[in-house]
Design a protein around this motif. Structure first.
Motif, PDB file in Angstrom:
ATOM      1  N   TRP A 103       0.807  -1.221   0.000  1.00 11.61           N
ATOM      2  CA  TRP A 103       0.000   0.000   0.000  1.00 11.61           C
ATOM      3  C   TRP A 103       0.838   1.268   0.000  1.00 11.61           C
ATOM      4  O   TRP A 103       0.422   2.305  -0.536  1.00 11.61           O
ATOM      5  N   TYR A 104       2.048   1.196   0.559  1.00  8.49           N
ATOM      6  CA  TYR A 104       2.901   2.371   0.729  1.00  8.49           C
ATOM      7  C   TYR A 104       3.326   2.985  -0.608  1.00  8.49           C
ATOM      8  O   TYR A 104       3.772   4.135  -0.665  1.00  8.49           O
ATOM      9  N   SER A 105       3.168   2.243  -1.706  1.00 12.37           N
ATOM     10  CA  SER A 105       3.534   2.786  -3.015  1.00 12.37           C
ATOM     11  C   SER A 105       2.692   4.011  -3.381  1.00 12.37           C
ATOM     12  O   SER A 105       3.072   4.792  -4.259  1.00 12.37           O
ATOM     13  N   TRP A 106       1.554   4.194  -2.705  1.00 17.65           N
ATOM     14  CA  TRP A 106       0.659   5.321  -2.981  1.00 17.65           C
ATOM     15  C   TRP A 106       0.868   6.482  -2.012  1.00 17.65           C
ATOM     16  O   TRP A 106      -0.023   7.319  -1.843  1.00 17.65           O
ATOM     17  N   ARG A 107       2.055   6.551  -1.401  1.00 21.34           N
ATOM     18  CA  ARG A 107       2.323   7.579  -0.385  1.00 21.34           C
ATOM     19  C   ARG A 107       2.176   9.001  -0.917  1.00 21.34           C
ATOM     20  O   ARG A 107       1.894   9.929  -0.148  1.00 21.34           O
ATOM     21  N   HIS A 108       2.384   9.219  -2.225  1.00 18.72           N
ATOM     22  CA  HIS A 108       2.244  10.561  -2.794  1.00 18.72           C
ATOM     23  C   HIS A 108       0.813  10.860  -3.243  1.00 18.72           C
ATOM     24  O   HIS A 108       0.447  12.022  -3.387  1.00 18.72           O
ATOM     25  N   GLN A 109       0.029   9.816  -3.485  1.00 19.25           N
ATOM     26  CA  GLN A 109      -1.328  10.029  -3.990  1.00 19.25           C
ATOM     27  C   GLN A 109      -2.372  10.098  -2.869  1.00 19.25           C
ATOM     28  O   GLN A 109      -3.355  10.838  -2.989  1.00 19.25           O
ATOM     29  N   ILE A 110      -2.174   9.353  -1.797  1.00 17.64           N
ATOM     30  CA  ILE A 110      -3.166   9.335  -0.718  1.00 17.64           C
ATOM     31  C   ILE A 110      -3.439  10.729  -0.162  1.00 17.64           C
ATOM     32  O   ILE A 110      -4.604  11.154  -0.086  1.00 17.64           O
ATOM     33  N   PRO A 111      -2.407  11.503   0.241  1.00 16.99           N
ATOM     34  CA  PRO A 111      -2.715  12.826   0.806  1.00 16.99           C
ATOM     35  C   PRO A 111      -3.364  13.770  -0.194  1.00 16.99           C
ATOM     36  O   PRO A 111      -4.221  14.578   0.173  1.00 16.99           O
ATOM     37  N   ALA A 112      -2.990  13.674  -1.474  1.00 17.44           N
ATOM     38  CA  ALA A 112      -3.588  14.550  -2.488  1.00 17.44           C
ATOM     39  C   ALA A 112      -5.057  14.218  -2.696  1.00 17.44           C
ATOM     40  O   ALA A 112      -5.904  15.118  -2.819  1.00 17.44           O
ATOM     41  N   LEU A 113      -5.384  12.951  -2.709  1.00 13.38           N
ATOM     42  CA  LEU A 113      -6.773  12.533  -2.886  1.00 13.38           C
ATOM     43  C   LEU A 113      -7.621  12.932  -1.677  1.00 13.38           C
ATOM     44  O   LEU A 113      -8.747  13.421  -1.819  1.00 13.38           O
ATOM     45  N   ARG A 116      -3.462  -9.529  -1.864  1.00 13.59           N
ATOM     46  CA  ARG A 116      -3.183 -10.835  -1.245  1.00 13.59           C
ATOM     47  C   ARG A 116      -1.760 -11.272  -1.592  1.00 13.59           C
ATOM     48  O   ARG A 116      -1.273 -11.107  -2.720  1.00 13.59           O
ATOM     49  N   GLY A 117      -1.056 -11.795  -0.591  1.00 12.30           N
ATOM     50  CA  GLY A 117       0.330 -12.204  -0.779  1.00 12.30           C
ATOM     51  C   GLY A 117       1.344 -11.159  -0.376  1.00 12.30           C
ATOM     52  O   GLY A 117       2.529 -11.471  -0.246  1.00 12.30           O
ATOM     53  N   TYR A 118       0.907  -9.941  -0.162  1.00 15.36           N
ATOM     54  CA  TYR A 118       1.831  -8.835   0.118  1.00 15.36           C
ATOM     55  C   TYR A 118       1.697  -8.313   1.548  1.00 15.36           C
ATOM     56  O   TYR A 118       0.593  -8.242   2.102  1.00 15.36           O
ATOM     57  N   ASN A 119       2.833  -7.956   2.117  1.00 15.60           N
ATOM     58  CA  ASN A 119       2.919  -7.231   3.375  1.00 15.60           C
ATOM     59  C   ASN A 119       2.053  -7.877   4.462  1.00 15.60           C
ATOM     60  O   ASN A 119       2.285  -9.014   4.837  1.00 15.60           O
ATOM     61  N   LEU A 120       1.024  -7.183   4.948  1.00 17.61           N
ATOM     62  CA  LEU A 120       0.238  -7.670   6.082  1.00 17.61           C
ATOM     63  C   LEU A 120      -0.974  -8.496   5.679  1.00 17.61           C
ATOM     64  O   LEU A 120      -1.710  -8.972   6.549  1.00 17.61           O
ATOM     65  N   SER A 121      -1.222  -8.646   4.388  1.00 15.72           N
ATOM     66  CA  SER A 121      -2.315  -9.508   3.934  1.00 15.72           C
ATOM     67  C   SER A 121      -1.859 -10.970   3.923  1.00 15.72           C
ATOM     68  O   SER A 121      -0.659 -11.264   3.844  1.00 15.72           O
ATOM     69  N   ASP A 122      -2.842 -11.870   4.001  1.00  9.18           N
ATOM     70  CA  ASP A 122      -2.519 -13.300   3.990  1.00  9.18           C
ATOM     71  C   ASP A 122      -1.865 -13.704   2.675  1.00  9.18           C
ATOM     72  O   ASP A 122      -2.039 -13.047   1.636  1.00  9.18           O
ATOM     73  N   LYS A 123      -1.129 -14.817   2.746  1.00 14.53           N
ATOM     74  CA  LYS A 123      -0.376 -15.324   1.600  1.00 14.53           C
ATOM     75  C   LYS A 123      -0.793 -16.771   1.342  1.00 14.53           C
ATOM     76  O   LYS A 123      -0.065 -17.702   1.690  1.00 14.53           O
ATOM     77  N   PRO A 124      -1.963 -16.963   0.738  1.00 15.77           N
ATOM     78  CA  PRO A 124      -2.427 -18.338   0.515  1.00 15.77           C
ATOM     79  C   PRO A 124      -1.471 -19.110  -0.384  1.00 15.77           C
ATOM     80  O   PRO A 124      -0.831 -18.547  -1.267  1.00 15.77           O
ATOM     81  N   ALA A 125      -1.386 -20.412  -0.130  1.00 16.33           N
ATOM     82  CA  ALA A 125      -0.473 -21.264  -0.895  1.00 16.33           C
ATOM     83  C   ALA A 125      -1.100 -21.640  -2.235  1.00 16.33           C
ATOM     84  O   ALA A 125      -2.316 -21.705  -2.382  1.00 16.33           O
ATOM     85  N   ASP A 139      12.400   4.663   2.388  1.00 17.70           N
ATOM     86  CA  ASP A 139      11.392   3.953   1.592  1.00 17.70           C
ATOM     87  C   ASP A 139      11.822   2.501   1.371  1.00 17.70           C
ATOM     88  O   ASP A 139      11.021   1.568   1.530  1.00 17.70           O
ATOM     89  N   LEU A 140      13.093   2.319   1.003  1.00 22.10           N
ATOM     90  CA  LEU A 140      13.587   0.958   0.763  1.00 22.10           C
ATOM     91  C   LEU A 140      13.486   0.107   2.020  1.00 22.10           C
ATOM     92  O   LEU A 140      13.184  -1.089   1.942  1.00 22.10           O
ATOM     93  N   ALA A 141      13.719   0.716   3.165  1.00 20.53           N
ATOM     94  CA  ALA A 141      13.610  -0.023   4.425  1.00 20.53           C
ATOM     95  C   ALA A 141      12.178  -0.516   4.630  1.00 20.53           C
ATOM     96  O   ALA A 141      11.961  -1.632   5.136  1.00 20.53           O
ATOM     97  N   ARG A 142      11.210   0.281   4.226  1.00 18.30           N
ATOM     98  CA  ARG A 142       9.814  -0.138   4.352  1.00 18.30           C
ATOM     99  C   ARG A 142       9.525  -1.334   3.438  1.00 18.30           C
ATOM    100  O   ARG A 142       8.844  -2.277   3.823  1.00 18.30           O
ATOM    101  N   TYR A 143      10.039  -1.275   2.206  1.00 15.34           N
ATOM    102  CA  TYR A 143       9.826  -2.386   1.282  1.00 15.34           C
ATOM    103  C   TYR A 143      10.527  -3.655   1.774  1.00 15.34           C
ATOM    104  O   TYR A 143       9.963  -4.754   1.706  1.00 15.34           O
ATOM    105  N   LEU A 144      11.738  -3.494   2.280  1.00 14.20           N
ATOM    106  CA  LEU A 144      12.462  -4.662   2.778  1.00 14.20           C
ATOM    107  C   LEU A 144      11.706  -5.346   3.914  1.00 14.20           C
ATOM    108  O   LEU A 144      11.661  -6.583   4.002  1.00 14.20           O
ATOM    109  N   GLU A 145      11.107  -4.552   4.775  1.00 12.99           N
ATOM    110  CA  GLU A 145      10.328  -5.117   5.874  1.00 12.99           C
ATOM    111  C   GLU A 145       9.197  -5.997   5.338  1.00 12.99           C
ATOM    112  O   GLU A 145       8.908  -7.070   5.878  1.00 12.99           O
ATOM    113  N   ALA A 146       8.553  -5.545   4.264  1.00 10.36           N
ATOM    114  CA  ALA A 146       7.472  -6.328   3.662  1.00 10.36           C
ATOM    115  C   ALA A 146       8.019  -7.557   2.937  1.00 10.36           C
ATOM    116  O   ALA A 146       7.442  -8.652   3.023  1.00 10.36           O
TER     117      ALA A 146
END
Length: 293
Positions: free
Chosen positions: A42-52, A65-74, A193-200
């Motif tokens: 979701w963080y990829s929209w960091r520039h669009q969320i506040p403008a919207l 699904r499969g990313y970050n805090l969402s479930d990752k079904p097999a 920003d990269l640190a946030r992606y690495l965490e995910a």
């Protein structure tokens, strides 16, 4: 450029068929759903969320699904277009809204947005696509040597296990370098920003799930569906960074028979991550389209 104030975001979850989906929400007004691409969240929209939000919209930005805090079904079949678009329908229903004012997608999120407009036209008013070809257009492009050279990784991803092993080497050196390589603006992705992606990315099973999106498009049922997709009549804006290293600019415009109500805006000084490279321009075109009667 407006900065994202994360204290104003609500983190929420909804569930569909046993898969829990995480999303952030902000603002009040007509609903806009933002769908990220590979290999983001979701963080990829960091520039669009506040403008919207400042323009009077309510924003939902999920971790697909499969990313970050969402479930990752097999399993590969958990990542077909049918499953991915049904997730977006579930998110809209969970929001309490009858429909979305717009669904906006970049890269894989753009592919899902195209699919959502095909199969759930009653749930959105407008469609915005960032550097993601209409699926029928991409399928035809695979017949050209130029696009095959650019899309080699999609075929490499069909191998079992090896892509995950290479991607995770040296603490995800390959995706980190890809982020930097395609940016036309040197400060488009900061070290924070990269640190946030690495965490995910470091979450168990995250990259297998992300690569399964690509594996699923070569399932026989997916290939059959791409050959004869439903027409998209939803008013659509395509914003395309012309310096995209993986998708040729000729892919920006879909066949009018497949999507007759499309306007394409090219940004010559932006790459694949167009909303990172030129966030002010993307926001300008996005808001003008959404606010248009």
């Amino acid at each position: 450029m407006m900065n994202l104030d994360e204290s104003k975001l609500s983190h929420r979850y909804t569930e569909r068929n046993g898969v829990r989906l995480h999303y952030v929400e902000a603002g009040e007004g007509p609903l806009v759903v933002l769908l990220h691409g590979f290999p983001e969240f979701w963080y990829s929209w960091r520039h669009q969320i506040p403008a919207l939000v400042a323009a009077g919209f309510r924003v939902i930005a999920p971790d697909m699904r499969g990313y970050n805090l969402s479930d990752k079904p097999a399993g590969i079949s958990a990542y077909t277009m049918e499953e991915l678009t049904a997730d977006i329908a579930a998110l809209i229903r969970a929001s309490g809204e009858a429909r979305a004012a717009a669904v906006v997608g970049h890269d894989w999120g753009g592919g899902i947005a195209w699919g959502f407009a095909m199969h759930y036209p009653q749930l959105l008013d407008k469609l915005v696509i960032l550097n993601a070809p209409h699926p029928e257009r991409l399928l035809r492009a695979f017949g050209t040597a130029r696009q095959l050279r650019k899309s080699w990784y999609m075929f490499f991803f069909q191998l079992p296990k090896l892509p995950e092993l290479l991607i995770q080497r040296n603490d995800f050196e390959l995706p980190r370098s890809f982020f930097k390589k395609d940016m036309q603006r040197p400060d488009a992705v900061s070290e924070d920003d990269l640190a946030r992606y690495l965490e995910a990315w470091r979450q168990p099973g995250a990259f297998t799930a992300a690569i399964n999106y690509y594996r699923a498009i070569f399932l026989p049922s997916s290939l059959r569906a791409a050959h004869n997709p439903p027409r998209v009549d939803t008013p659509t804006l395509v914003i395309w960074g012309e310096q995209d290293s993986v998708l040729g600019s000729e892919l920006a415009t879909p066949d009018p028979a497949a999507a007759p109500n499309v306007r394409v805006t090219y940004l010559p000084d932006a790459g694949h991550f167009v909303h990172y490279d030129r966030p002010e321009k993307v926001n300008e075109h996005l808001l003008a389209f959404l606010q248009q009667p």
